[in-house]
Write an enzyme that holds these catalytic residues in place. Structure first.
Site, PDB file in Angstrom:
ATOM      1  N   HIS A 265       0.829  -1.176   0.032  1.00  0.00           N
ATOM      2  CA  HIS A 265       0.012  -0.031  -0.021  1.00  0.00           C
ATOM      3  C   HIS A 265       0.840   1.334   0.031  1.00  0.00           C
ATOM      4  O   HIS A 265       0.836   2.309  -0.721  1.00  0.00           O
ATOM      5  CB  HIS A 265      -0.951   0.007   1.308  1.00  0.00           C
ATOM      6  CG  HIS A 265      -1.776   1.163   1.459  1.00  0.00           C
ATOM      7  ND1 HIS A 265      -3.162   0.980   0.997  1.00  0.00           N
ATOM      8  CD2 HIS A 265      -1.577   2.364   2.000  1.00  0.00           C
ATOM      9  CE1 HIS A 265      -3.546   2.494   1.283  1.00  0.00           C
ATOM     10  NE2 HIS A 265      -2.983   2.979   1.640  1.00  0.00           N
ATOM     11  N   GLU A 266       1.805   1.295   0.972  1.00  0.00           N
ATOM     12  CA  GLU A 266       2.686   2.401   1.087  1.00  0.00           C
ATOM     13  C   GLU A 266       3.638   2.650  -0.161  1.00  0.00           C
ATOM     14  O   GLU A 266       3.976   3.894  -0.648  1.00  0.00           O
ATOM     15  CB  GLU A 266       3.308   2.590   2.488  1.00  0.00           C
ATOM     16  CG  GLU A 266       2.604   2.496   3.698  1.00  0.00           C
ATOM     17  CD  GLU A 266       1.609   3.786   3.762  1.00  0.00           C
ATOM     18  OE1 GLU A 266       1.806   4.562   3.129  1.00  0.00           O
ATOM     19  OE2 GLU A 266       0.754   3.416   4.361  1.00  0.00           O
ATOM     20  N   HIS A 269       1.614   4.466  -2.786  1.00  0.00           N
ATOM     21  CA  HIS A 269       1.759   6.015  -2.700  1.00  0.00           C
ATOM     22  C   HIS A 269       3.146   6.623  -3.144  1.00  0.00           C
ATOM     23  O   HIS A 269       3.234   7.429  -3.852  1.00  0.00           O
ATOM     24  CB  HIS A 269       1.544   6.223  -1.173  1.00  0.00           C
ATOM     25  CG  HIS A 269       0.229   6.219  -0.476  1.00  0.00           C
ATOM     26  ND1 HIS A 269      -0.875   7.182  -1.121  1.00  0.00           N
ATOM     27  CD2 HIS A 269      -0.378   5.573   0.473  1.00  0.00           C
ATOM     28  CE1 HIS A 269      -1.949   6.649  -0.380  1.00  0.00           C
ATOM     29  NE2 HIS A 269      -1.565   5.935   0.668  1.00  0.00           N
ATOM     30  N   GLU A 295      -4.723   7.776  -2.734  1.00  0.00           N
ATOM     31  CA  GLU A 295      -5.261   6.465  -2.321  1.00  0.00           C
ATOM     32  C   GLU A 295      -5.564   5.530  -3.386  1.00  0.00           C
ATOM     33  O   GLU A 295      -5.716   4.284  -3.263  1.00  0.00           O
ATOM     34  CB  GLU A 295      -6.532   6.799  -1.713  1.00  0.00           C
ATOM     35  CG  GLU A 295      -6.957   5.898  -0.341  1.00  0.00           C
ATOM     36  CD  GLU A 295      -5.741   5.589   0.585  1.00  0.00           C
ATOM     37  OE1 GLU A 295      -4.699   6.223   0.817  1.00  0.00           O
ATOM     38  OE2 GLU A 295      -5.816   4.509   1.280  1.00  0.00           O
TER      39      GLU A 295
HETATM   40 ZN    ZN Z   1      -3.137   5.222   1.914  1.00  0.00          ZN
END
Ligand code: ZN
Length: 501
Positions: A265-266, A269, A295
């Protein structure tokens, strides 16, 4: 004033603010990963000093003069100049409309609210927390009046996180999601087939998790020569400046998902930040466009890529070779387990399907608060009613109910919707990418992630803040923003996993 010279000065001023901001980000990363606790009070004062300087620079009347001189010139016909000036103008107007005394009051109330919340939540003390919450709501109403809005107060709050997003567009978007998502959760709950999630709670040594994660995120396209992975209590991604975009994670040796999917997830980003055009650093064209779009990138890599069968066709044999815990587990079992759907009380632990219902609930309550249709005193009851209706579970304490998130404690109203918008955008972008590139899962099975990343670079990352978010998504996908692709994706994926009829 010569328009070219004015524009050059705007760029130079933008870069200077960006470099100062970068040092602040670096100090923030350090504070949350490495710094000794006795220095924390001084660090807080250093941040306050830096933010005063940045606020002065952002509100300098000189910026208004420089913008006017470019706006009145032929230079504005250059699309890059026009995009930067439009974004600078918007930011300048918003920041200068808020009286400094109000801005300071909001920041102080947020920081008091967050510290109080951290203590009061442990004690399950809703009555103690209520005055902080009321103060934040009152200040945000005053903020909305100062900064201005299209139709209603809540629009001003949305605008802080998602430029151009209006309540009147968000309500129907979320409405189309609500009933089908609620029904899907029910059907899944009634399905006889259940995953064996015990396999994810066996022993996963931290060092092996870290090595595995580093291998995977590098292959996804996260450039580790322009980034690094560290450990923190609350994972995050931060861009210091181009060439330095860091991520953090948190390891549990008795739970595989947290560090692995959290890191992917990170990294999502971070890959967005690494893909912003470096030549535009310090100007809006070199900045990420919104929280929702941000997101969408993290969720796409975490869920549409990282939780896909194709992805694990490639990585499961490697995971098996690394973790003895997986010795008796096969690919199908593993993919099913990491995609378990189960209504729960806590948003941050929610799966792909129930997550959006947690967000819809918060959005509806926020909107009712700011429309004056709900008193803050009545929040817990309203919260529990909606939990029961959407997810079929009801919290027994405030701590695992209305007090679970930090957002309201810090006055961040209008933030929650961007999480579900991220899922909406992610599914819409992914569907469009597959229309152009063909089915992507078979590519993931060969560890070929470059086609998807390249597509995102060209359609999203490369543009910075050139277009407001909804326009960026529409241009990238050829369709206006809609929940259709997300619903199709969820129903197809979970229909197959749970063998729904
Ligand atoms: Zn996030």
């Amino acid at each position: 004033m010569d328009a070219k010279a004015a524009y050059r000065e705007l760029v130079e001023r933008g870069r200077e603010r960006a470099y100062l901001g970068a040092l602040g980000s670096l100090a923030g990363w350090d504070l949350r990963t490495k710094s000794p606790s006795k220095g924390h009070p001084h660090r807080a004062r250093a941040f306050a000093a830096l933010s005063r300087v940045l606020h002065q620079k952002a509100t300098d009347p000189r910026i208004g003069e420089l913008l006017a001189s470019v706006e009145d010139s032929a230079l504005i016909e250059d699309p890059d100049v026009a995009a930067n000036v439009r974004a600078w103008r918007r930011d300048y107007e918003r920041v200068t409309r808020v009286p400094e005394s109000l801005a300071v009051e909001i920041a102080e109330a947020a920081s008091r609210g967050e510290s109080a919340w951290a203590e009061l939540r442990k004690k399950n003390d809703w009555e103690g927390f209520l005055p902080f919450l009321k103060k934040n709501i009152e200040l945000k109403k005053a903020y909305a009046e100062a900064v201005g809005y299209e139709d209603e107060v809540y629009d001003a709050l949305l605008e802080d996180y998602e430029e151009g997003l209006l309540t009147r567009d968000l309500v129907p978007l979320f409405e189309t999601l609500k009933d089908p998502a609620t029904r899907l959760v029910r059907r899944i709950m009634e399905a006889p087939k259940k995953p064996r999630t015990e396999i994810l709670h066996r022993h996963y040594p931290k060092a092996d998790q870290e090595a595995f994660i580093l291998e995977v995120i590098a292959e996804l396209g996260y450039d580790l020569e322009a980034g690094r992975l560290d450990e923190t209590a609350h994972p995050f991604a931060v861009r210091i400046h181009p060439g330095d975009v860091r991520i953090t994670t948190r390891y549990f040796e008795d739970f595989f998902n947290a560090a692995f999917f959290g890191s992917v997830h990170e990294a999502g980003h971070a890959m967005y930040e690494q893909g912003l055009p470096e030549e535009h650093w310090g100007t809006p064209l070199g900045e990420s466009v919104s929280l929702g779009v941000h997101e969408s990138q993290s969720r796409m890599w975490e869920n549409l890529v990282g939780r896909s069968r194709g992805f694990w066709e490639h990585y499961f044999p490697r995971a098996k070779a690394r973790f003895a815990a997986l010795a008796d587990v096969d690919l199908e079992e593993f993919v099913f387990a990491v995609n378990e759907v189960k209504p729960s009380l806590i948003r941050v632990e929610a799966d792909e399907v129930t997550y959006n219902l947690h967000i819809l609930l918060r959005f509806e309550l926020e909107l009712a608060l700011f429309r004056g249709e709900l008193a803050p005193e009545d929040l817990p009851e309203a919260w529990n009613r909606k939990m029961e209706a959407y997810l079929g579970v009801v919290p027994k304490t405030y701590a695992e109910g209305v007090m679970q998130d930090v957002h309201w404690a810090g006055g961040a109203f209008g933030y929650f919707p961007t999480y579900t918008l991220g899922n909406v955008y992610a599914a819409q972008l992914f569907e469009a990418a597959e229309r152009e590139l063909g089915a992507l899962e078979p590519r993931f099975a060969e560890a070929a992630f470059a086609p998807l990343l390249g597509w995102l670079r060209a359609k999203v990352h490369h543009h910075g803040r050139h277009y407001p978010p909804a326009e960026l998504i529409a241009r990238a996908t050829g369709e206006p923003v809609s929940a259709g692709p997300l619903l199709r994706y969820l129903e197809e994926k979970f229909g197959a996993l749970y063998e729904l009829t």
